[in-house]
Design a protein around this motif. Structure first.
Motif, PDB file in Angstrom:
ATOM      1  N   GLY A 193      11.438   1.413  -6.816  1.00 21.04           N
ATOM      2  CA  GLY A 193      10.274   1.988  -6.157  1.00 21.04           C
ATOM      3  C   GLY A 193      10.291   1.637  -4.684  1.00 21.04           C
ATOM      4  N   ASP A 194       9.233   0.947  -4.240  1.00 23.78           N
ATOM      5  CA  ASP A 194       9.155   0.543  -2.837  1.00 23.78           C
ATOM      6  C   ASP A 194       9.477  -0.940  -2.667  1.00 23.78           C
ATOM      7  OD1 ASP A 194       6.929  -0.329  -4.168  1.00 23.78           O
ATOM      8  OD2 ASP A 194       5.528   0.060  -2.537  1.00 23.78           O
ATOM      9  N   GLU A 216       8.096  13.985   2.074  1.00 21.50           N
ATOM     10  CA  GLU A 216       7.870  13.187   3.285  1.00 21.50           C
ATOM     11  C   GLU A 216       7.947  11.701   2.982  1.00 21.50           C
ATOM     12  OE1 GLU A 216       4.364  12.323   6.611  1.00 21.50           O
ATOM     13  OE2 GLU A 216       4.182  14.020   5.217  1.00 21.50           O
ATOM     14  N   MET A 217       7.346  11.271   1.866  1.00 24.61           N
ATOM     15  CA  MET A 217       7.330   9.854   1.542  1.00 24.61           C
ATOM     16  C   MET A 217       8.721   9.358   1.145  1.00 24.61           C
ATOM     17  SD  MET A 217       4.373   9.234   2.367  1.00 24.61           S
ATOM     18  CE  MET A 217       4.519   7.479   2.070  1.00 24.61           C
ATOM     19  N   VAL A 218       9.468  10.197   0.425  1.00 18.86           N
ATOM     20  CA  VAL A 218      10.832   9.804   0.071  1.00 18.86           C
ATOM     21  C   VAL A 218      11.688   9.675   1.321  1.00 18.86           C
ATOM     22  CG1 VAL A 218      12.937  10.549  -1.096  1.00 18.86           C
ATOM     23  CG2 VAL A 218      10.741  10.750  -2.257  1.00 18.86           C
ATOM     24  N   THR A 219      11.489  10.600   2.270  1.00 19.56           N
ATOM     25  CA  THR A 219      12.241  10.539   3.522  1.00 19.56           C
ATOM     26  C   THR A 219      11.909   9.261   4.296  1.00 19.56           C
ATOM     27  OG1 THR A 219      12.319  12.946   3.682  1.00 19.56           O
ATOM     28  CG2 THR A 219      12.682  11.702   5.712  1.00 19.56           C
ATOM     29  N   LEU A 220      10.627   8.918   4.363  1.00 18.03           N
ATOM     30  CA  LEU A 220      10.217   7.697   5.065  1.00 18.03           C
ATOM     31  C   LEU A 220      10.796   6.458   4.383  1.00 18.03           C
ATOM     32  CD1 LEU A 220       6.462   8.484   5.846  1.00 18.03           C
ATOM     33  CD2 LEU A 220       8.339   8.361   7.478  1.00 18.03           C
ATOM     34  N   ARG A 236       2.006   4.906  11.256  1.00 18.92           N
ATOM     35  CA  ARG A 236       1.652   4.607   9.867  1.00 18.92           C
ATOM     36  C   ARG A 236       1.421   3.101   9.738  1.00 18.92           C
ATOM     37  NH1 ARG A 236       2.282   8.640   5.731  1.00 18.92           N
ATOM     38  NH2 ARG A 236       2.824  10.567   6.802  1.00 18.92           N
ATOM     39  N   PRO A 237       0.399   2.679   9.005  1.00 19.53           N
ATOM     40  CA  PRO A 237       0.092   1.244   8.896  1.00 19.53           C
ATOM     41  C   PRO A 237       0.943   0.543   7.841  1.00 19.53           C
ATOM     42  CG  PRO A 237      -1.555   2.501   7.705  1.00 19.53           C
ATOM     43  CD  PRO A 237      -0.633   3.519   8.328  1.00 19.53           C
ATOM     44  N   PHE A 238       2.266   0.553   8.034  1.00 20.10           N
ATOM     45  CA  PHE A 238       3.135  -0.100   7.063  1.00 20.10           C
ATOM     46  C   PHE A 238       3.170  -1.604   7.304  1.00 20.10           C
ATOM     47  CE2 PHE A 238       5.348   4.124   6.927  1.00 20.10           C
ATOM     48  CZ  PHE A 238       5.013   4.408   5.620  1.00 20.10           C
ATOM     49  N   GLN A 239       3.070  -2.358   6.202  1.00 21.76           N
ATOM     50  CA  GLN A 239       3.266  -3.808   6.229  1.00 21.76           C
ATOM     51  C   GLN A 239       4.102  -4.199   5.014  1.00 21.76           C
ATOM     52  OE1 GLN A 239      -0.925  -5.246   6.505  1.00 21.76           O
ATOM     53  NE2 GLN A 239      -0.226  -6.302   8.357  1.00 21.76           N
ATOM     54  N   MET A 240       4.668  -5.401   5.085  1.00 19.81           N
ATOM     55  CA  MET A 240       5.501  -5.861   3.985  1.00 19.81           C
ATOM     56  C   MET A 240       5.093  -7.246   3.527  1.00 19.81           C
ATOM     57  SD  MET A 240       9.356  -4.534   4.615  1.00 19.81           S
ATOM     58  CE  MET A 240       9.536  -4.571   2.837  1.00 19.81           C
ATOM     59  N   ARG A 241       5.240  -7.447   2.231  1.00 20.45           N
ATOM     60  CA  ARG A 241       5.176  -8.794   1.664  1.00 20.45           C
ATOM     61  C   ARG A 241       6.602  -9.189   1.328  1.00 20.45           C
ATOM     62  NH1 ARG A 241       0.816  -6.869  -1.561  1.00 20.45           N
ATOM     63  NH2 ARG A 241       2.381  -6.521  -3.195  1.00 20.45           N
ATOM     64  N   ILE A 242       6.996 -10.363   1.766  1.00 18.29           N
ATOM     65  CA  ILE A 242       8.358 -10.844   1.523  1.00 18.29           C
ATOM     66  C   ILE A 242       8.283 -12.218   0.881  1.00 18.29           C
ATOM     67  CG2 ILE A 242      10.568 -11.471   2.583  1.00 18.29           C
ATOM     68  CD1 ILE A 242       9.969  -9.495   4.816  1.00 18.29           C
ATOM     69  N   GLY A 252       0.787  -1.231   0.000  1.00 21.79           N
ATOM     70  CA  GLY A 252       0.000   0.000   0.000  1.00 21.79           C
ATOM     71  C   GLY A 252       0.815   1.276   0.000  1.00 21.79           C
ATOM     72  N   PHE A 253       2.096   1.187  -0.320  1.00 21.68           N
ATOM     73  CA  PHE A 253       2.915   2.399  -0.273  1.00 21.68           C
ATOM     74  C   PHE A 253       2.501   3.395  -1.352  1.00 21.68           C
ATOM     75  CE2 PHE A 253       6.631   5.015  -1.132  1.00 21.68           C
ATOM     76  CZ  PHE A 253       7.010   5.371   0.150  1.00 21.68           C
ATOM     77  N   THR A 254       2.104   2.891  -2.518  1.00 19.03           N
ATOM     78  CA  THR A 254       1.672   3.786  -3.593  1.00 19.03           C
ATOM     79  C   THR A 254       0.452   4.590  -3.172  1.00 19.03           C
ATOM     80  OG1 THR A 254       2.509   2.216  -5.243  1.00 19.03           O
ATOM     81  CG2 THR A 254       0.966   3.905  -6.003  1.00 19.03           C
ATOM     82  N   GLU A 255      -0.510   3.938  -2.512  1.00 18.90           N
ATOM     83  CA  GLU A 255      -1.702   4.659  -2.058  1.00 18.90           C
ATOM     84  C   GLU A 255      -1.354   5.668  -0.973  1.00 18.90           C
ATOM     85  OE1 GLU A 255      -1.388   1.464  -2.432  1.00 18.90           O
ATOM     86  OE2 GLU A 255      -2.806   0.988  -4.055  1.00 18.90           O
ATOM     87  N   LEU A 256      -0.444   5.285  -0.070  1.00 12.52           N
ATOM     88  CA  LEU A 256      -0.037   6.205   0.988  1.00 12.52           C
ATOM     89  C   LEU A 256       0.694   7.421   0.417  1.00 12.52           C
ATOM     90  CD1 LEU A 256       1.285   3.714   3.703  1.00 12.52           C
ATOM     91  CD2 LEU A 256      -0.724   5.173   3.896  1.00 12.52           C
ATOM     92  N   SER A 257       1.511   7.200  -0.599  1.00 11.31           N
ATOM     93  CA  SER A 257       2.276   8.300  -1.172  1.00 11.31           C
ATOM     94  C   SER A 257       1.397   9.303  -1.894  1.00 11.31           C
ATOM     95  CB  SER A 257       3.335   7.751  -2.139  1.00 11.31           C
ATOM     96  OG  SER A 257       2.724   7.067  -3.211  1.00 11.31           O
ATOM     97  N   SER A 258       0.247   8.856  -2.411  1.00  7.02           N
ATOM     98  CA  SER A 258      -0.636   9.786  -3.119  1.00  7.02           C
ATOM     99  C   SER A 258      -1.316  10.776  -2.183  1.00  7.02           C
ATOM    100  CB  SER A 258      -1.706   8.992  -3.888  1.00  7.02           C
ATOM    101  OG  SER A 258      -2.523   8.254  -2.986  1.00  7.02           O
ATOM    102  N   SER A 259      -1.364  10.470  -0.878  1.00  6.53           N
ATOM    103  CA  SER A 259      -2.018  11.356   0.086  1.00  6.53           C
ATOM    104  C   SER A 259      -1.034  12.090   0.981  1.00  6.53           C
ATOM    105  CB  SER A 259      -2.985  10.542   0.958  1.00  6.53           C
ATOM    106  OG  SER A 259      -2.289   9.524   1.659  1.00  6.53           O
TER     107      SER A 259
END
Length: 440
Positions: free
Chosen positions: A301-302, A273-277, A341-347, A261-268
């Motif tokens: 990308g992410d 800020e998103m590049v820094t995160l 922030r609700p960050f999760q990862m798929r690995i 969901g990083f793409t959706e988070l970056s749009s808002s």
């Protein structure tokens, strides 16, 4: 003044003399100058010993032809000079000589100029030795062109003895009769040119040393940049061979990770800020890859890709990749908690044979190819948020040391139906105690 204060005072003194050099470069320069001076002093002493031996042999030869022409007192003086030069050479190799080559240089210079003056004084008058003086001063400037104050001191010492002794003996008139004003002016300018030559040479050496130090600094920066792009072994091979680099590895482990969901988070959120995160997250992953001895391949990308078992082979590459995946999960959970922030990862992880190499002629990249890589990518893209999805091959290798959950057979794009598992932890692992500061 204590030792520390004395050293600080000396450092400030050198910094004033050499303002263009940094403290570290100045230390290296002074060490180089000491070494250079000792090497050249060795040559100067050897030449002086051989030269005086030739003078002695010439006088002995002429004396054998014409016995009345041999002056025994001159022969004793010449032998004394030769022995003094030999003593300076011995001193040069001693601990004292290694620490104080400037004093050995003065000893070498005065061995030739002052012993002859002392001999002349013993005979009644310290005569101006124009040939010996100019030859010695010129040889010093040519062979040891550093530390001009030492050269000046050697010249002043000879002249001080000459004028001082003759004044004490009241021989000013005889002194004036031997040398007129033009010869004194000649000696003055001879010494000035010698000292100026030494000064200019040393200034040139300082400039070259500074340029080399800057070049070395730039080379180190380039080396660090190259090592940030390529593995050290690959970078070394590329610099030496300038050819296409490709290698087959019978076994390696590949990990793909993607922030859900990083793409959706970056749009808002603001782009900065998103590049820094993202930079903070991937910097933490870089730290983890280094800690586990793995090789980061690239980020797109992410998405983050890392591999174990190459370019340097290791038998525990799969265990290291599994530990890296678990640490990545923990790090992203900590990051989410600290940033709300609700960050999760798929690995996704797979293991098997791969081909690795460098492609392109500009903006080099070290990359991997093969079915093992494609399958690892599919494990990530078909995985679940917050999960570490692995293949059957990974499960079979790690099932006795790690905990897994079976997902059964699921359809995988381009691969058909595959039995996959979720890596959930390490058997008998201690509870996590790492602080939030893990995310850098």
């Amino acid at each position: 003044m204590n030792k520390r204060a004395f050293v600080s005072h000396i450092q400030k003194y050198w910094q004033v003399l050499y303002p263009s050099l940094s403290a570290n470069d100045l230390k290296r320069y002074l060490a180089w100058r000491q070494s250079f001076m000792r090497r050249r002093l060795q040559i100067a002493l050897q030449i002086g010993i051989v030269a005086y031996a030739t003078f002695i042999m010439l006088r002995l030869f002429m004396g054998s032809i014409n016995p009345g022409s041999l002056d025994p007192s001159w022969l004793r003086m010449a032998i004394a000079v030769w022995l003094s030069l030999a003593g300076c050479l011995v001193l040069h190799h001693s601990r004292f000589g290694k620490r104080h080559p400037a004093l050995v240089l003065l000893g070498c210079s005065w061995s030739i100029t002052l012993i002859e003056q002392i001999w002349a004084t013993w005979r009644g008058f310290a005569f101006p030795g124009i040939f010996a003086w100019t030859l010695v001063f010129l040889a010093q400037a040519a062979l040891i062109p550093v530390r001009w104050p030492i050269h000046l001191l050697s010249q002043v010492g000879v002249l001080a003895y000459f004028f001082g002794v003759n004044s004490v003996l009241g021989l000013e008139q005889e002194q004036a009769a031997l040398w007129d004003e033009s010869l004194w002016l000649y000696l003055f300018w001879f010494c000035v040119i010698c000292n100026l030559s030494v000064l200019m040479y040393e200034r040139l050496q300082q400039a070259e040393f500074q340029a080399l130090a800057e070049l070395e600094s730039e080379r180190e920066k380039s080396e660090r940049l190259l090592l940030n792009i390529l593995p050290e072994a690959v970078a070394r091979q590329l610099k030496q061979e300038h050819r296409t680099i490709a290698e087959n590895f019978a076994e390696a482990s590949v990990l793909f990770a993607d922030i859900v969901g990083f793409t959706e988070l970056s749009s808002s959120s603001p782009p900065e800020e998103m590049v820094t995160l993202l930079n903070q997250i991937f910097s933490t992953f870089d730290y983890l890859a280094e800690r586990h001895g793995l090789e980061k391949i690239k980020t797109i990308g992410d998405s983050y890709m890392v591999v174990g078992g190459l370019p340097t082979e290791r038998i525990d590459h799969l265990e290291a990749i599994a530990d890296m995946a678990l640490d990545m999960q923990w790090a992203i959970a900590q990051f989410s908690a600290s940033h709300s922030r609700p960050f999760q990862m798929r690995i996704g992880i797979n293991t098997g044979p791969v081909v690795a190499g460098v492609i392109g002629v500009k903006k080099f990249i070290y990359d991997l190819w093969g079915d093992t890589v494609n399958t690892a990518s599919r494990m990530e893209s078909h995985g679940v948020a917050g999960g570490i999805q692995v293949t059957e091959a990974v499960f079979q290798r790690l099932k006795h040391r790690y905990r897994f959950e079976s997902r059964g057979a699921i359809p995988i794009k381009g691969k058909g139906s595959m039995v996959v598992y979720l890596l959930t932890g390490k058997r008998d692992a201690l509870p996590r105690t790492e602080p939030l500061s893990l995310v850098r």
